[in-house]
Scaffold this motif. Structure first.
Motif, mmCIF file in Angstrom:
data_model
loop_
_atom_site.group_PDB
_atom_site.id
_atom_site.type_symbol
_atom_site.label_atom_id
_atom_site.label_comp_id
_atom_site.label_asym_id
_atom_site.label_seq_id
_atom_site.Cartn_x
_atom_site.Cartn_y
_atom_site.Cartn_z
ATOM 1 N N GLY A 43 0.813 -1.207 0.000
ATOM 2 C CA GLY A 43 0.000 0.000 0.000
ATOM 3 C C GLY A 43 0.846 1.256 0.000
ATOM 4 O O GLY A 43 0.517 2.233 -0.706
ATOM 5 N N ALA A 44 1.933 1.259 0.771
ATOM 6 C CA ALA A 44 2.823 2.422 0.798
ATOM 7 C C ALA A 44 3.488 2.634 -0.562
ATOM 8 O O ALA A 44 3.623 3.772 -1.034
ATOM 9 C CB ALA A 44 3.874 2.243 1.886
ATOM 10 N N LEU A 45 3.890 1.534 -1.200
ATOM 11 C CA LEU A 45 4.521 1.643 -2.513
ATOM 12 C C LEU A 45 3.542 2.197 -3.553
ATOM 13 O O LEU A 45 3.888 3.111 -4.320
ATOM 14 C CB LEU A 45 5.030 0.271 -2.952
ATOM 15 C CG LEU A 45 5.686 0.190 -4.335
ATOM 16 C CD1 LEU A 45 6.927 1.071 -4.396
ATOM 17 C CD2 LEU A 45 6.035 -1.257 -4.676
ATOM 18 N N LEU A 46 2.330 1.675 -3.571
ATOM 19 C CA LEU A 46 1.336 2.147 -4.529
ATOM 20 C C LEU A 46 0.968 3.604 -4.271
ATOM 21 O O LEU A 46 0.817 4.396 -5.218
ATOM 22 C CB LEU A 46 0.085 1.267 -4.464
ATOM 23 C CG LEU A 46 0.262 -0.191 -4.914
ATOM 24 C CD1 LEU A 46 -1.047 -0.949 -4.764
ATOM 25 C CD2 LEU A 46 0.754 -0.263 -6.349
ATOM 26 N N ALA A 47 0.835 3.959 -3.011
ATOM 27 C CA ALA A 47 0.505 5.349 -2.687
ATOM 28 C C ALA A 47 1.610 6.293 -3.133
ATOM 29 O O ALA A 47 1.339 7.388 -3.665
ATOM 30 C CB ALA A 47 0.253 5.484 -1.192
ATOM 31 N N THR A 48 2.858 5.880 -2.953
ATOM 32 C CA THR A 48 3.982 6.721 -3.385
ATOM 33 C C THR A 48 3.977 6.925 -4.894
ATOM 34 O O THR A 48 4.186 8.052 -5.384
ATOM 35 C CB THR A 48 5.310 6.079 -2.942
ATOM 36 O OG1 THR A 48 5.315 5.914 -1.520
ATOM 37 C CG2 THR A 48 6.487 6.931 -3.357
ATOM 38 N N VAL A 49 3.729 5.851 -5.628
ATOM 39 C CA VAL A 49 3.703 5.957 -7.087
ATOM 40 C C VAL A 49 2.584 6.884 -7.535
ATOM 41 O O VAL A 49 2.781 7.776 -8.384
ATOM 42 C CB VAL A 49 3.548 4.562 -7.722
ATOM 43 C CG1 VAL A 49 3.318 4.677 -9.228
ATOM 44 C CG2 VAL A 49 4.788 3.717 -7.448
ATOM 45 N N PHE A 50 1.389 6.722 -6.978
ATOM 46 C CA PHE A 50 0.261 7.528 -7.417
ATOM 47 C C PHE A 50 0.433 8.994 -7.017
ATOM 48 O O PHE A 50 0.080 9.903 -7.789
ATOM 49 C CB PHE A 50 -1.044 6.960 -6.856
ATOM 50 C CG PHE A 50 -1.613 5.841 -7.685
ATOM 51 C CD1 PHE A 50 -2.552 6.094 -8.663
ATOM 52 C CD2 PHE A 50 -1.193 4.532 -7.496
ATOM 53 C CE1 PHE A 50 -3.072 5.079 -9.441
ATOM 54 C CE2 PHE A 50 -1.702 3.505 -8.264
ATOM 55 C CZ PHE A 50 -2.649 3.772 -9.238
ATOM 56 N N VAL A 51 0.978 9.259 -5.841
ATOM 57 C CA VAL A 51 1.228 10.647 -5.450
ATOM 58 C C VAL A 51 2.260 11.281 -6.366
ATOM 59 O O VAL A 51 2.129 12.446 -6.790
ATOM 60 C CB VAL A 51 1.675 10.707 -3.975
ATOM 61 C CG1 VAL A 51 2.203 12.099 -3.631
ATOM 62 C CG2 VAL A 51 0.524 10.341 -3.053
ATOM 63 N N LEU A 52 3.306 10.530 -6.698
ATOM 64 C CA LEU A 52 4.345 11.050 -7.593
ATOM 65 C C LEU A 52 3.768 11.395 -8.963
ATOM 66 O O LEU A 52 4.097 12.439 -9.542
ATOM 67 C CB LEU A 52 5.464 10.016 -7.726
ATOM 68 C CG LEU A 52 6.646 10.381 -8.635
ATOM 69 C CD1 LEU A 52 7.380 11.595 -8.086
ATOM 70 C CD2 LEU A 52 7.598 9.200 -8.765
ATOM 71 N N PHE A 53 2.888 10.544 -9.478
ATOM 72 C CA PHE A 53 2.336 10.790 -10.801
ATOM 73 C C PHE A 53 1.246 11.851 -10.805
ATOM 74 O O PHE A 53 0.911 12.376 -11.870
ATOM 75 C CB PHE A 53 1.783 9.486 -11.385
ATOM 76 C CG PHE A 53 2.816 8.664 -12.109
ATOM 77 C CD1 PHE A 53 2.856 8.630 -13.483
ATOM 78 C CD2 PHE A 53 3.763 7.934 -11.398
ATOM 79 C CE1 PHE A 53 3.808 7.883 -14.152
ATOM 80 C CE2 PHE A 53 4.715 7.185 -12.047
ATOM 81 C CZ PHE A 53 4.751 7.155 -13.432
ATOM 82 N N MET A 54 0.701 12.171 -9.652
ATOM 83 C CA MET A 54 -0.327 13.200 -9.580
ATOM 84 C C MET A 54 0.240 14.588 -9.338
ATOM 85 O O MET A 54 -0.515 15.556 -9.202
ATOM 86 C CB MET A 54 -1.340 12.860 -8.481
ATOM 87 C CG MET A 54 -2.209 11.653 -8.786
ATOM 88 S SD MET A 54 -3.156 11.783 -10.325
ATOM 89 C CE MET A 54 -4.290 13.111 -9.898
ATOM 90 N N LEU A 55 1.558 14.726 -9.283
ATOM 91 C CA LEU A 55 2.159 16.039 -9.115
ATOM 92 C C LEU A 55 1.810 16.932 -10.305
ATOM 93 O O LEU A 55 1.627 16.447 -11.431
ATOM 94 C CB LEU A 55 3.682 15.907 -8.982
ATOM 95 C CG LEU A 55 4.186 15.226 -7.703
ATOM 96 C CD1 LEU A 55 5.699 15.061 -7.770
ATOM 97 C CD2 LEU A 55 3.774 16.006 -6.471
ATOM 98 N N PRO A 56 1.744 18.218 -10.101
ATOM 99 C CA PRO A 56 1.318 19.111 -11.189
ATOM 100 C C PRO A 56 2.419 19.331 -12.219
ATOM 101 O O PRO A 56 3.616 19.297 -11.912
ATOM 102 C CB PRO A 56 0.987 20.420 -10.462
ATOM 103 C CG PRO A 56 1.848 20.384 -9.231
ATOM 104 C CD PRO A 56 1.929 18.943 -8.824
ATOM 105 N N GLY A 57 1.981 19.568 -13.450
ATOM 106 C CA GLY A 57 2.885 19.982 -14.514
ATOM 107 C C GLY A 57 4.006 19.011 -14.794
ATOM 108 O O GLY A 57 3.852 17.785 -14.723
ATOM 109 N N ALA A 58 5.173 19.589 -15.093
ATOM 110 C CA ALA A 58 6.327 18.784 -15.465
ATOM 111 C C ALA A 58 6.923 18.019 -14.290
ATOM 112 O O ALA A 58 7.812 17.185 -14.499
ATOM 113 C CB ALA A 58 7.399 19.675 -16.093
#
Length: 246
Positions: A43-58
């Motif tokens: 769960g921590a790994l998936l949350a980290t990936v999704f938060v990283l990809f939801m960052l704004p812009g570039a």
């Protein structure tokens, strides 16, 4: 022809690329000789990936992936969600999300579309995905077929993923407003072709093993067994002759 809203495209792209990246990461972890991740670590790994990809812009990796590969298809997004669900349920490796009938349909249709895009067929199949009649009709027939499969409990996860992709296209026109972009993309096509190739290799290995077990024992092997038995009995015969001579 109607195109999807830009804001919904951006949100979809980030979510879809996050699911694809998480699936690829877990697939790489499955290749390593390590124990399956506990649910909390997963769960921590998936949350980290999704938060990283939801960052704004570039700042989001999805921004650069979209520039290079555009958006994942809705079907690829659904298949990746199925794989993530398998990992979450503790099924490391899990079942085959890319089943042979689905893989064959994707491989054949993808080959036709890519040959058409390269100018070898020049029939305009891809642009027909923007059409006002054919594309909605194909989507409707596909949705009905998926609904029937779900009711009959036939490949229900795959049918659900395909139905979700069709609904994304029907309701929101995601990802691009083209039906084929909803059902197919290069990554999904590569996944299908690789699955079919692996299946063919596995079946060939099983057939070779089955033929080897059915082959009769060679005649020279029986002769070698007889000679070895005679050789083992020869010393005892020699001892008996020596004792009788004494």
């Amino acid at each position: 022809m109607s195109l999807p809203d830009l804001a919904s495209q951006i949100v979809y792209g980030r979510l879809a690329w996050a699911a694809v990246a998480a699936t690829l990461l877990l697939a790489l972890l499955d290749l390593l000789p390590i124990r399956a991740l506990p649910r909390r670590a997963l769960g921590a790994l998936l949350a980290t990936v999704f938060v990283l990809f939801m960052l704004p812009g570039a700042a989001s990796p999805a921004y650069w992936l979209a520039l290079a590969f555009h958006y994942p298809s809705g079907l690829l997004f659904g298949c990746c969600v199925l794989k993530l669900r398998q990992h979450w349920d503790g099924q490391r490796g899990g079942g085959a999300v890319m089943m042979p009938p689905l893989a064959a349909a994707i491989a054949v249709s993808g080959a036709i579309l890519y040959l058409d895009a390269m100018g070898l067929l020049t029939q305009g199949y891809y642009y027909a995905g923007f059409g006002p009649t054919a594309a909605p009709l194909v989507a409707l027939l596909g949705a009905c077929a998926c609904a029937v499969a779900i009711v009959r409990n036939q490949a229900r996860p795959q049918a659900g993923a395909l139905l979700t992709a069709i609904l994304l296209f029907t309701l929101l026109r995601l990802p691009t407003g083209n039906l084929w972009d909803t059902l197919l993309d290069p990554l999904l096509w590569g996944w299908a072709v690789t699955s079919l190739a692996a299946l063919a290799v596995a079946r060939g290995a099983r057939r070779t093993a089955a033929r080897a077990t059915r082959l009769p024992q060679p005649a020279h092997a029986a002769d070698l067994n007889t000679l070895s038995a005679l050789g083992a009995a020869q010393p005892s015969s020699t001892i008996k002759e020596h004792m009788s001579g004494n």
